[in-house]
Design a protein around this motif. Structure first.
Motif, short mmCIF file in Angstrom:
data_model
loop_
_atom_site.label_atom_id
_atom_site.label_comp_id
_atom_site.label_asym_id
_atom_site.label_seq_id
_atom_site.Cartn_x
_atom_site.Cartn_y
_atom_site.Cartn_z
N PHE A 22 0.96 -1.12 0.17
CA PHE A 22 0.08 0.01 0.15
C PHE A 22 0.75 1.28 0.11
O PHE A 22 0.50 2.21 -0.77
N GLU A 23 1.92 1.38 0.76
CA GLU A 23 2.82 2.59 0.95
C GLU A 23 3.48 2.67 -0.54
O GLU A 23 3.52 4.02 -0.86
N LYS A 24 3.80 1.74 -1.17
CA LYS A 24 4.36 1.90 -2.68
C LYS A 24 3.30 2.61 -3.41
O LYS A 24 3.65 3.56 -4.16
N LEU A 25 2.10 1.83 -3.54
CA LEU A 25 1.09 2.46 -4.38
C LEU A 25 0.62 3.75 -3.80
O LEU A 25 0.65 4.81 -4.53
N TYR A 26 0.46 4.07 -2.74
CA TYR A 26 0.29 5.48 -2.24
C TYR A 26 1.23 6.69 -2.52
O TYR A 26 1.11 7.66 -2.93
N GLY A 27 2.46 6.20 -2.35
CA GLY A 27 3.82 6.83 -2.23
C GLY A 27 3.89 7.34 -3.87
O GLY A 27 4.01 8.49 -4.25
N THR A 28 3.41 6.45 -4.85
CA THR A 28 3.66 6.63 -6.23
C THR A 28 2.86 7.43 -6.77
O THR A 28 3.10 8.33 -7.59
N VAL A 29 1.45 7.18 -6.40
CA VAL A 29 0.19 7.95 -6.81
C VAL A 29 0.40 9.42 -6.38
O VAL A 29 0.05 10.58 -7.16
N ASN A 30 0.40 9.64 -5.22
CA ASN A 30 0.12 10.86 -4.49
C ASN A 30 1.56 11.82 -4.35
O ASN A 30 1.30 12.91 -3.93
N HIS A 31 2.71 11.03 -4.24
CA HIS A 31 3.89 11.71 -3.84
C HIS A 31 4.81 11.18 -4.79
O HIS A 31 4.73 11.28 -5.93
N GLN A 139 -10.06 6.31 -0.02
CA GLN A 139 -9.29 5.77 1.11
C GLN A 139 -8.82 6.93 1.72
O GLN A 139 -8.21 7.89 1.21
N GLU A 140 -8.85 6.75 3.02
CA GLU A 140 -8.30 7.97 3.69
C GLU A 140 -7.24 7.40 4.71
O GLU A 140 -6.90 6.29 4.94
N ILE A 141 -6.27 8.64 4.69
CA ILE A 141 -4.83 8.12 5.29
C ILE A 141 -4.63 9.42 6.28
O ILE A 141 -4.74 10.53 5.92
N ALA A 142 -4.34 9.17 7.51
CA ALA A 142 -3.98 10.08 8.43
C ALA A 142 -2.58 9.93 8.61
O ALA A 142 -1.79 8.96 8.93
N TYR A 143 -1.78 11.18 8.44
CA TYR A 143 -0.33 11.02 8.22
C TYR A 143 0.44 12.10 8.95
O TYR A 143 -0.38 13.52 9.32
N THR A 144 1.74 12.20 8.87
CA THR A 144 2.31 13.69 9.46
C THR A 144 3.55 13.68 8.50
O THR A 144 4.01 12.58 8.03
N THR A 152 9.08 6.21 7.39
CA THR A 152 8.47 6.85 6.49
C THR A 152 8.21 6.07 5.19
O THR A 152 9.02 5.14 5.09
N ILE A 153 7.51 6.53 4.24
CA ILE A 153 7.69 5.72 3.03
C ILE A 153 8.73 6.17 2.27
O ILE A 153 9.22 7.11 2.38
N THR A 154 9.15 4.84 1.63
CA THR A 154 10.48 5.01 0.85
C THR A 154 10.48 6.32 0.06
O THR A 154 9.75 6.41 -0.81
N GLY A 155 11.74 7.04 0.11
CA GLY A 155 11.74 8.25 -0.80
C GLY A 155 10.81 9.40 -0.11
O GLY A 155 11.09 10.42 -1.01
N THR A 156 10.01 9.44 0.70
CA THR A 156 9.18 10.41 1.05
C THR A 156 9.53 11.11 2.57
O THR A 156 10.01 10.47 3.18
N ASP A 157 8.67 12.08 2.80
CA ASP A 157 8.79 12.66 4.10
C ASP A 157 7.25 12.30 4.87
O ASP A 157 6.95 12.79 5.73
N ILE A 158 6.60 11.23 4.35
CA ILE A 158 5.40 10.98 4.70
C ILE A 158 5.38 9.76 5.71
O ILE A 158 5.79 8.74 5.41
N GLU A 159 4.83 9.92 7.05
CA GLU A 159 4.63 8.79 7.99
C GLU A 159 3.26 8.66 8.48
O GLU A 159 2.73 9.53 8.59
N ILE A 160 2.82 7.23 8.01
CA ILE A 160 1.20 7.16 8.10
C ILE A 160 1.17 6.57 9.49
O ILE A 160 1.88 5.73 10.09
#
Length: 236
Positions: A22-31, A139-144, A152-160
């Motif tokens: 999921f993190e790979k999918l979300y990271g690729t699509v939104n970030h 799909q809802e994601i609460a992150y910081t 964090t998601i690989t290559g991003t600054d997003i922590e779910i």
């Protein structure tokens, strides 16, 4: 005692496991996941003999900023497109998407804009299938935002911290026309983890019904995008 502690540690692992797929999918699509940034991902796309393999690829659905965007479209041939889906990036506003602010406003909305069919010209529009009904899965994601690290998601600054959570599914019926169509969709936050976390959405479009083409059995969409609706009291 050692046996008891070992047993407990094994039972905790599944609860703490990260969903890397999921993190790979979300990271690729939104970030940006590694080198792939804000990339549409689809279940399939049409490959036509004599044309480049990516002629009707998913990314054609989000090239509306290009001068010749009308010449491109995401097209699918499998089952005339019925049941095929695509994830399209969501344009969020990090200044306005904290849960504490959303709860205070008592609302959160996004716009869905679509240009149905292959609109390069009227003949191609009528020749190919167009979408009649489409389902938008939210799909809802609460992150910081965080410093890049093991959490964090690989290559991003997003922590779910919470998600993905199915927020809802919205079915929309489209008009059979070449013009832009826009819809406003309201969502109610599901996560209650922390008011200072930020809310993001991962949006999946699934084709449910079509308007049949008069020549081909392929279904096309020229453009689709999702953007956060800026609250009126926040615009100034």
């Amino acid at each position: 005692m050692r046996y008891v502690l070992f047993t407990l540690s094994l039972s905790i692992v599944p609860l703490c496991a990260r969903d890397f797929a999921f993190e790979k999918l979300y990271g690729t699509v939104n970030h940006c996941y590694k080198k792939e940034c804000r990339k549409a991902i689809a279940s399939s796309f049409l490959i036509e003999k004599g044309k480049p393999k990516g002629e009707y690829s998913p990314d054609k659905i989000q090239d509306f900023r290009n001068e010749n965007w009308r010449d491109t479209a995401w097209c699918v041939s499998k089952n005339q497109g019925i049941g095929e889906y695509i994830y399209v990036s969501y344009s969020n506003n990090p200044r306005l998407n904290k849960y504490k602010d959303i709860w205070k406003r008592e609302g959160y909305s996004f716009s869905f804009t679509i240009i149905n069919g292959f609109v390069k010209n009227k003949d191609l529009f009528l020749a190919n299938n167009r979408v009649k009904k489409i389902a938008i899965e939210v799909q809802e994601i609460a992150y910081t935002m965080s410093v890049q690290g093991p959490d964090t998601i690989t290559g991003t600054d997003i922590e779910i911290f919470d998600g993905p959570i199915l927020n809802g599914v919205h079915e929309i019926e489209l008009v059979d026309k070449m013009d832009e169509q826009e819809f406003k969709i309201n969502v109610v936050p599901v996560s209650k983890r922390d008011g200072y976390l930020q809310m993001d959405l991962l949006l999946k479009m699934t084709i449910k019904e079509i308007y049949p083409g008069n020549k081909y059995k392929d279904t096309c969409i020229s453009d689709a995008r999702f953007e956060m609706v800026v609250p009126e009291d926040k615009k100034k």
